[in-house]
Design a protein around this motif. Structure first.
Motif, PDB file in Angstrom:
ATOM      1  N   ILE A 126       0.889  -1.163   0.000  1.00  0.00           N
ATOM      2  CA  ILE A 126       0.000   0.000   0.000  1.00  0.00           C
ATOM      3  C   ILE A 126       0.922   1.207   0.000  1.00  0.00           C
ATOM      4  O   ILE A 126       1.789   1.326   0.875  1.00  0.00           O
ATOM      5  CB  ILE A 126      -0.910  -0.003   1.240  1.00  0.00           C
ATOM      6  N   LEU A 127       0.760   2.093  -0.969  1.00  0.00           N
ATOM      7  CA  LEU A 127       1.685   3.215  -1.150  1.00  0.00           C
ATOM      8  C   LEU A 127       1.050   4.565  -0.876  1.00  0.00           C
ATOM      9  O   LEU A 127      -0.077   4.845  -1.297  1.00  0.00           O
ATOM     10  CB  LEU A 127       2.198   3.235  -2.592  1.00  0.00           C
ATOM     11  N   GLY A 128       1.801   5.413  -0.205  1.00  0.00           N
ATOM     12  CA  GLY A 128       1.451   6.817  -0.017  1.00  0.00           C
ATOM     13  C   GLY A 128       2.737   7.605   0.095  1.00  0.00           C
ATOM     14  O   GLY A 128       3.827   7.032   0.166  1.00  0.00           O
ATOM     15  N   GLY A 129       2.634   8.929   0.134  1.00  0.00           N
ATOM     16  CA  GLY A 129       3.810   9.752   0.352  1.00  0.00           C
ATOM     17  C   GLY A 129       3.919  10.956  -0.556  1.00  0.00           C
ATOM     18  O   GLY A 129       2.964  11.356  -1.220  1.00  0.00           O
ATOM     19  N   ARG A 146       8.659  -6.037 -10.103  1.00  0.00           N
ATOM     20  CA  ARG A 146       9.032  -7.164  -9.243  1.00  0.00           C
ATOM     21  C   ARG A 146       7.846  -8.060  -8.900  1.00  0.00           C
ATOM     22  O   ARG A 146       7.976  -9.006  -8.135  1.00  0.00           O
ATOM     23  CB  ARG A 146       9.694  -6.644  -7.968  1.00  0.00           C
ATOM     24  N   GLY A 147       6.684  -7.744  -9.432  1.00  0.00           N
ATOM     25  CA  GLY A 147       5.529  -8.608  -9.256  1.00  0.00           C
ATOM     26  C   GLY A 147       4.679  -8.360  -8.020  1.00  0.00           C
ATOM     27  O   GLY A 147       3.806  -9.165  -7.695  1.00  0.00           O
ATOM     28  N   TYR A 148       4.899  -7.251  -7.335  1.00  0.00           N
ATOM     29  CA  TYR A 148       4.056  -6.928  -6.183  1.00  0.00           C
ATOM     30  C   TYR A 148       2.714  -6.366  -6.642  1.00  0.00           C
ATOM     31  O   TYR A 148       2.649  -5.627  -7.641  1.00  0.00           O
ATOM     32  CB  TYR A 148       4.730  -5.882  -5.284  1.00  0.00           C
ATOM     33  N   GLY A 149       1.657  -6.676  -5.913  1.00  0.00           N
ATOM     34  CA  GLY A 149       0.402  -5.974  -6.083  1.00  0.00           C
ATOM     35  C   GLY A 149       0.543  -4.616  -5.420  1.00  0.00           C
ATOM     36  O   GLY A 149       1.212  -4.492  -4.389  1.00  0.00           O
ATOM     37  N   VAL A 150      -0.057  -3.588  -6.005  1.00  0.00           N
ATOM     38  CA  VAL A 150       0.080  -2.238  -5.453  1.00  0.00           C
ATOM     39  C   VAL A 150      -1.289  -1.607  -5.270  1.00  0.00           C
ATOM     40  O   VAL A 150      -2.134  -1.640  -6.174  1.00  0.00           O
ATOM     41  CB  VAL A 150       0.949  -1.338  -6.371  1.00  0.00           C
ATOM     42  N   VAL A 151      -1.499  -1.037  -4.077  1.00  0.00           N
ATOM     43  CA  VAL A 151      -2.685  -0.238  -3.786  1.00  0.00           C
ATOM     44  C   VAL A 151      -2.195   1.181  -3.548  1.00  0.00           C
ATOM     45  O   VAL A 151      -1.363   1.427  -2.668  1.00  0.00           O
ATOM     46  CB  VAL A 151      -3.433  -0.762  -2.539  1.00  0.00           C
ATOM     47  N   PHE A 152      -2.689   2.110  -4.333  1.00  0.00           N
ATOM     48  CA  PHE A 152      -2.306   3.521  -4.231  1.00  0.00           C
ATOM     49  C   PHE A 152      -3.369   4.263  -3.429  1.00  0.00           C
ATOM     50  O   PHE A 152      -4.544   4.224  -3.782  1.00  0.00           O
ATOM     51  CB  PHE A 152      -2.210   4.147  -5.628  1.00  0.00           C
ATOM     52  N   VAL A 153      -2.950   4.946  -2.366  1.00  0.00           N
ATOM     53  CA  VAL A 153      -3.907   5.695  -1.549  1.00  0.00           C
ATOM     54  C   VAL A 153      -3.889   7.138  -2.040  1.00  0.00           C
ATOM     55  O   VAL A 153      -3.008   7.931  -1.693  1.00  0.00           O
ATOM     56  CB  VAL A 153      -3.571   5.588  -0.054  1.00  0.00           C
ATOM     57  N   GLU A 154      -4.861   7.451  -2.876  1.00  0.00           N
ATOM     58  CA  GLU A 154      -4.869   8.704  -3.635  1.00  0.00           C
ATOM     59  C   GLU A 154      -4.794   9.944  -2.754  1.00  0.00           C
ATOM     60  O   GLU A 154      -4.102  10.914  -3.105  1.00  0.00           O
ATOM     61  CB  GLU A 154      -6.125   8.750  -4.519  1.00  0.00           C
ATOM     62  N   ASP A 155      -5.462   9.970  -1.618  1.00  0.00           N
ATOM     63  CA  ASP A 155      -5.446  11.158  -0.757  1.00  0.00           C
ATOM     64  C   ASP A 155      -4.388  11.063   0.355  1.00  0.00           C
ATOM     65  O   ASP A 155      -4.381  11.881   1.270  1.00  0.00           O
ATOM     66  CB  ASP A 155      -6.833  11.450  -0.175  1.00  0.00           C
ATOM     67  N   ALA A 156      -3.495  10.089   0.250  1.00  0.00           N
ATOM     68  CA  ALA A 156      -2.357   9.983   1.159  1.00  0.00           C
ATOM     69  C   ALA A 156      -1.072  10.244   0.382  1.00  0.00           C
ATOM     70  O   ALA A 156       0.003   9.769   0.732  1.00  0.00           O
ATOM     71  CB  ALA A 156      -2.320   8.618   1.831  1.00  0.00           C
ATOM     72  N   MET A 157      -1.205  10.978  -0.719  1.00  0.00           N
ATOM     73  CA  MET A 157      -0.057  11.395  -1.525  1.00  0.00           C
ATOM     74  C   MET A 157      -0.395  12.725  -2.188  1.00  0.00           C
ATOM     75  O   MET A 157      -1.573  13.090  -2.296  1.00  0.00           O
ATOM     76  CB  MET A 157       0.319  10.334  -2.564  1.00  0.00           C
ATOM     77  N   SER A 158       0.619  13.437  -2.609  1.00  0.00           N
ATOM     78  CA  SER A 158       0.395  14.715  -3.277  1.00  0.00           C
ATOM     79  C   SER A 158       1.674  15.087  -4.016  1.00  0.00           C
ATOM     80  O   SER A 158       2.700  14.419  -3.887  1.00  0.00           O
ATOM     81  CB  SER A 158       0.010  15.798  -2.265  1.00  0.00           C
ATOM     82  N   SER A 159       1.583  16.173  -4.806  1.00  0.00           N
ATOM     83  CA  SER A 159       2.729  16.582  -5.612  1.00  0.00           C
ATOM     84  C   SER A 159       2.882  18.098  -5.584  1.00  0.00           C
ATOM     85  O   SER A 159       2.154  18.796  -4.877  1.00  0.00           O
ATOM     86  CB  SER A 159       2.566  16.075  -7.047  1.00  0.00           C
TER      87      SER A 159
END
Length: 196
Positions: A126-129, A146-159
């Motif tokens: 699960i990715l954020g940042g 590398r074959g990992y499943g990824v869940v992106f937490v849209e409001d736990a990241m910004s640019s």
């Protein structure tokens, strides 16, 4: 949640660059305070269930700065302050969390991250940042390779700009994994299966 089944024992939360140099930036569409707040909620939920929480930080004074049309740091710019690479106090890093140090945008190259995940038999991250289209996206691409499943937490990241964040979330990330909100991911964690 039928569209997001999380096996807590095979899932790690990986939070990218929640450090002093980044939380002081003007971000969009979410402020640094919003991003860090959502990351704290996710980390707390993972810890409560015995899940793996990893904070990644970048040594900003050791980042490579090859010639570029729009360099991140222009030549002659003063060196970053000594605390720039330290994780922000508001991120609430705990003694049980793992801290990975990197020297580039992505968290896999030249670090122990992949080994840490594989030793725990982690299949999903699960990715954020900060920032969505830099450190988070670089890490996501390497995880995907590398074959990992990824869940992106849209409001736990910004640019640095909202359009950069939106493009990554609406186009790139949906090809690599699942894009969900903090609330959606927490609901899935609470309904999750497996032992950590």
């Amino acid at each position: 949640m039928s569209d997001l089944d999380i096996d807590i024992g095979r899932t790690a939360l990986v939070l990218i660059d929640l450090q002093n140099s980044n939380v002081k930036r003007d971000l969009a569409p979410y402020t640094a305070e919003q991003v860090v707040g959502n990351c704290v909620l996710l980390a707390s939920e993972m810890r409560d269930r015995g899940g793996m929480v990893i904070f990644v930080r970048v040594l900003v004074d050791q980042l490579q700065l090859p010639p570029a049309d729009a360099p991140m740091r222009k030549p002659g710019t003063p060196a970053p302050p000594p605390d720039a690479s330290q994780l922000a106090p508001d991120a609430q890093v705990q003694a049980t969390d793992i801290v990975v140090t990197k020297r580039q945008w992505g968290a896999f190259y030249g670090t122990e991250l992949d080994q840490l995940l594989r030793r725990r038999n982690i299949k999903t991250i699960i990715l954020g940042g900060i920032a969505t289209n830099l450190g988070v996206e670089s890490t996501a691409r390497a995880a995907f390779d590398r074959g990992y499943g990824v869940v992106f937490v849209e409001d736990a990241m910004s640019s640095m700009r909202a359009d950069m964040h939106r493009f990554a979330c609406e186009h790139t990330f949906r090809i690599m994994g699942k894009v969900r909100s903090t609330r959606h991911v927490i609901d899935a964690l609470q309904a999750g299966t497996g032992d950590a």
